[in-house]
Motif scaffolding. Structure first.
Motif: not given
Length: 131
Positions: A41-51, A60-73
């Motif tokens: 429910q929280i994840r769906r709110h983040w997707i629908q209401d927060k985009g 934090p040491i190398l902020p240009t390195a990121a890992v992104d997890i898809f919020a929806a398939y």
């Protein structure tokens, strides 16, 4: 330099992924409690209401390195899984999506750098298919 992850979006799997990312010292890019991501429910709110498209973690040491997890398939999860391949990243086996699915996901994202990547990926795909 980022890594995009499409993971099974059930709470136990999400919690394990969050545990691994925290163990690597990665922090959420946004000031949120990442545990909320495991709550559908929280994840769906983040997707629908927060985009939210992805939950992004940074080093934090190398902020240009990121890992992104898809919020929806981004597409059918079973299809992604069934067409993925296992490759080695150093000594670690890793499952990666097919070139065809990567191209499809980049088309859906439709960002300038993704559109530029598609040109290169299609060239790699053509070369691969010629062999």
């Amino acid at each position: 330099m980022d890594l995009d992850l499409v993971i099974a979006l059930d709470a136990p799997n999400i919690n394990k992924a969050l545990e691994v990312l925290a163990g690597l010292g990665l922090k959420p890019r946004l000031p949120i409690d990442p545990a909320g991501f495991a709550d559908e429910q929280i994840r769906r709110h983040w997707i629908q209401d927060k985009g939210m498209m992805v939950l992004s973690f940074v080093d934090p040491i190398l902020p240009t390195a990121a890992v992104d997890i898809f919020a929806a398939y981004p597409m059918d999860y079973r299809q992604l899984l069934n067409h993925s391949i296992v490759t080695n990243l150093g000594d670690i086996p890793a499952r990666v999506c097919s070139l065809e699915h990567l191209i499809s996901m980049k088309r859906m994202a439709n960002r300038p750098h993704d559109l530029a990547d598609i040109v290169d990926l299609e060239q790699i795909l053509r070369a691969k298919n010629e062999f």
